[in-house]
Design an enzyme around this catalytic site. Structure first.
Site, PDB file in Angstrom:
ATOM      1  N   LYS A   1       3.545 -16.472  -7.147  1.00 53.49           N
ATOM      2  CA  LYS A   1       4.391 -15.724  -6.454  1.00 53.49           C
ATOM      3  C   LYS A   1       5.780 -16.728  -6.665  1.00 53.49           C
ATOM      4  O   LYS A   1       5.560 -17.781  -6.381  1.00 53.49           O
ATOM      5  CB  LYS A   1       4.216 -15.502  -4.859  1.00 53.49           C
ATOM      6  CG  LYS A   1       5.119 -14.342  -4.323  1.00 53.49           C
ATOM      7  CD  LYS A   1       4.361 -13.224  -4.776  1.00 53.49           C
ATOM      8  CE  LYS A   1       4.958 -11.593  -4.106  1.00 53.49           C
ATOM      9  NZ  LYS A   1       4.259 -10.853  -4.317  1.00 53.49           N
TER      10      LYS A   1
HETATM   11  P1  NAD Z   1      11.893  -3.146  -1.512  1.00 56.63           P
HETATM   12  O1  NAD Z   1      12.810  -4.147  -1.609  1.00 56.63           O
HETATM   13  O2  NAD Z   1      12.102  -2.249  -2.603  1.00 56.63           O
HETATM   14  O3  NAD Z   1      11.875  -2.384  -0.322  1.00 56.63           O
HETATM   15  C1  NAD Z   1      11.557  -3.006   0.920  1.00 56.63           C
HETATM   16  C2  NAD Z   1      11.910  -2.004   2.196  1.00 56.63           C
HETATM   17  O4  NAD Z   1      11.722  -2.683   3.383  1.00 56.63           O
HETATM   18  C3  NAD Z   1      13.484  -1.482   2.160  1.00 56.63           C
HETATM   19  O5  NAD Z   1      13.341  -0.124   2.537  1.00 56.63           O
HETATM   20  C4  NAD Z   1      13.855  -2.391   3.335  1.00 56.63           C
HETATM   21  O6  NAD Z   1      14.969  -1.668   4.107  1.00 56.63           O
HETATM   22  C5  NAD Z   1      12.842  -2.376   4.393  1.00 56.63           C
HETATM   23  N1  NAD Z   1      12.876  -3.356   5.179  1.00 56.63           N
HETATM   24  C6  NAD Z   1      13.068  -4.625   5.071  1.00 56.63           C
HETATM   25  N2  NAD Z   1      13.104  -5.501   6.263  1.00 56.63           N
HETATM   26  C7  NAD Z   1      12.789  -4.385   7.163  1.00 56.63           C
HETATM   27  C8  NAD Z   1      12.518  -4.436   8.617  1.00 56.63           C
HETATM   28  N3  NAD Z   1      12.718  -5.606   9.318  1.00 56.63           N
HETATM   29  N4  NAD Z   1      11.830  -3.441   9.380  1.00 56.63           N
HETATM   30  C9  NAD Z   1      11.674  -2.335   8.651  1.00 56.63           C
HETATM   31  N5  NAD Z   1      12.145  -1.968   7.212  1.00 56.63           N
HETATM   32  C10 NAD Z   1      12.506  -3.073   6.584  1.00 56.63           C
HETATM   33  O7  NAD Z   1      10.546  -3.883  -1.653  1.00 56.63           O
HETATM   34  P2  NAD Z   1       9.036  -3.397  -2.120  1.00 56.63           P
HETATM   35  O8  NAD Z   1       8.650  -3.983  -3.467  1.00 56.63           O
HETATM   36  O9  NAD Z   1       8.995  -1.941  -1.759  1.00 56.63           O
HETATM   37  O10 NAD Z   1       8.013  -4.267  -1.201  1.00 56.63           O
HETATM   38  C11 NAD Z   1       7.512  -3.951  -0.010  1.00 56.63           C
HETATM   39  C12 NAD Z   1       6.493  -4.633   0.493  1.00 56.63           C
HETATM   40  O11 NAD Z   1       5.450  -4.495  -0.359  1.00 56.63           O
HETATM   41  C13 NAD Z   1       6.528  -6.069   0.420  1.00 56.63           C
HETATM   42  O12 NAD Z   1       5.546  -6.636   1.257  1.00 56.63           O
HETATM   43  C14 NAD Z   1       5.810  -6.464  -1.000  1.00 56.63           C
HETATM   44  O13 NAD Z   1       5.277  -7.871  -1.193  1.00 56.63           O
HETATM   45  C15 NAD Z   1       4.943  -5.361  -1.064  1.00 56.63           C
HETATM   46  N6  NAD Z   1       4.457  -5.154  -2.628  1.00 56.63           N
HETATM   47  C16 NAD Z   1       5.427  -4.493  -3.613  1.00 56.63           C
HETATM   48  C17 NAD Z   1       4.885  -4.511  -4.910  1.00 56.63           C
HETATM   49  C18 NAD Z   1       5.665  -3.910  -5.882  1.00 56.63           C
HETATM   50  O14 NAD Z   1       5.181  -3.390  -6.670  1.00 56.63           O
HETATM   51  N7  NAD Z   1       7.051  -3.559  -5.536  1.00 56.63           N
HETATM   52  C19 NAD Z   1       3.545  -4.732  -5.180  1.00 56.63           C
HETATM   53  C20 NAD Z   1       2.702  -5.084  -4.248  1.00 56.63           C
HETATM   54  C21 NAD Z   1       3.223  -5.419  -2.813  1.00 56.63           C
END
Ligand code: NAD
Length: 424
Positions: free
Chosen positions: A113
């Site tokens: 990561k």
């Molecule tokens: P992103 O940046 O696209 O979206 C994050 C979202 O969370 C946004 O809507 C943001 O406003 C919201 N957010 C941020 N802080 C917040 C808070 N304190 N309270 C409520 N909402 C909040 O990110 P993403 O890619 O959707 O990732 C989200 C989660 O999923 C993370 O934990 C990431 O590690 C995990 N994840 C992502 C992927 C991927 O393919 N993008 C894969 C596996 C896991």
């Protein structure tokens, strides 16, 4: 778990959460402590201080990390996060989770990561480009199609991946599409990658509801976070016939017991100036804390770590939690959810659809032959369903919750590979 306090609010450490589950799985497996000691710590930690010229001419220094947790199953794989919360323990936990995730979905990767402590929303496109390119140069000896392959995570997306592939290709004097996944389609990206994580969350939800004997029609769902994972999960779960009654993002929660129009919410965010749900109509404003405690069938935390803690776990009224985010539940909250009879599909299973399609992207890049979206989705759904069944059956066999079962399956596979490879 020992949470430290910050102005009266407990602060949890995701690495401690990871280690607690890891230790429990070591015990279930009866794994030799010497092998456990190798897998508890990352293989490699790289930290770089990255100076970037900002638009106003000043020079700002950013902290950048890349942690390679393991390479025993293949090159390491894992996203890059841009957030002010990035710190070394968080990146170490996320890297280890990638190892377990890849093992669970049976793809030939280790875990890694990366993260940069920055606020991408407060930076211009030019500043983000200079930062991303400088980070790539700092990590040029870590990244590589055969060694370590980044992808998007919170705060990054296709554009950052395009800059990484371009910078890395320039350094090496040839196009190296397979050095990073989650790229734009025209730059060697895979159809279906943007939707892949949310799609896997949907498949996990569908599989869990079937095991629980709950029909999607009549079920309700609450989603925390409305970025890549949250918005696509909400859209695909609603297409199953489940009513989405609340969504949220950094601007707060939005609740409508008659149902949220998810497509309208996605359009709203795309058109809004700060790309949030702020001002989203036809919904009651609630806090992210209140949202987690709503009565619903399925709760999908898809934002950040440490959202479900001993402070609020006993107030959760969902029947099923499907973890789209990494690490949304702290280790001490697990037992509280178990005692309430809530089924939890853990992060390292539920959100593994993203890395699965990243693997397909890497395979396509190396073959130079590109698949249809239908083929990508069909294969990814099959992988997710098989992984769900394996973990569910393991949880029944060992009489443990699905989280511990997921760690048991992953650790068993990686430890077996480690023993076979030897070389200590
Ligand atoms: P992103 O940046 O696209 O979206 C994050 C979202 O969370 C946004 O809507 C943001 O406003 C919201 N957010 C941020 N802080 C917040 C808070 N304190 N309270 C409520 N909402 C909040 O990110 P993403 O890619 O959707 O990732 C989200 C989660 O999923 C993370 O934990 C990431 O590690 C995990 N994840 C992502 C992927 C991927 O393919 N993008 C894969 C596996 C896991």
């Amino acid at each position: 778990m020992t949470a430290s306090m910050n102005s009266g609010t407990p602060v949890y450490n995701p690495l401690e959460s990871m280690n607690r589950r890891f230790d429990a799985a070591v015990e279930v497996l009866g794994l030799d402590v010497q092998f456990a000691n190798v897998l508890r710590v990352p293989d490699k930690v790289v930290m770089a201080n990255i100076p970037v010229t900002m638009d106003d001419g000043t020079i700002q220094v950013f902290e950048g990390y890349r942690v390679v947790h393991s390479h025993h199953l293949g090159p390491s794989k894992g996203g890059i996060r841009y957030s002010m919360d990035v710190n070394l323990d968080e990146v170490k936990a996320l890297a280890a989770w990638m190892t377990w995730k890849c093992a669970i979905v049976n793809i030939p990767y280790g875990g890694a990561k990366g993260g940069i402590k920055c606020n991408p929303r407060a930076m211009s496109k030019g500043e983000l480009e200079r930062l991303t390119r400088a980070y790539t140069r700092a990590m040029k000896d870590v990244f590589g199609p055969e060694t370590d392959i980044p992808a998007p995570d919170m705060g990054t997306g296709q554009q950052e991946m395009a800059w990484i592939v371009d910078e890395y290709s320039k350094i090496n004097g040839k196009n190296a599409w397979a050095v990073v996944t989650g790229k734009p389609i025209v730059l060697g990206g895979s159809l279906g990658r943007v939707e892949a994580t949310g799609r896997g969350v949907m498949v996990s939800t569908r599989s869990a509801l079937a095991k629980m004997g709950i029909k999607p029609n009549g079920a309700t769902c609450v989603v925390q976070g409305f970025g890549n994972v949250g918005s696509i999960s909400a859209k695909l779960i609603s297409q199953m016939g489940v009513k989405i009654i609340a969504i949220s993002d950094i601007s707060g929660g939005y609740y409508n017991e008659d149902g949220i129009d998810v497509n309208a919410a996605i359009d709203f965010v795309a058109k809004s100036e700060n790309r949030t749900l702020e001002g989203f109509p036809n919904a009651k404003n609630i806090s992210n804390g209140e949202l987690l405690e709503l009565e619903c069938t399925v709760l999908v935390p898809a934002a950040m770590e440490d959202q479900i803690t001993p402070e609020n776990a006993h107030k959760i009224r969902a029947k099923l939690i499907v973890e789209g985010a990494n690490g949304p539940t702290t280790a001490d909250a697990d037992a509280i959810l178990d005692a309430k009879g809530i089924l939890v599909v853990p992060d390292i299973l539920a959100n593994a659809g993203g890395v699965t399609v990243s693997y397909f992207e890497w395979v396509q890049n190396r073959l130079g032959y590109y698949w249809t979206e239908e083929r990508v989705n069909r294969r990814a759904d099959r992988v997710m369903k098989a992984a769900f069944d394996t973990i569910y059956n393991t949880s029944e066999k060992h009489k443990v919750n699905m989280r511990l079962a997921a760690y048991v399956v992953a650790l068993d596979k990686v430890a077996t590979t480690l023993k076979l490879r030897g070389s200590f």
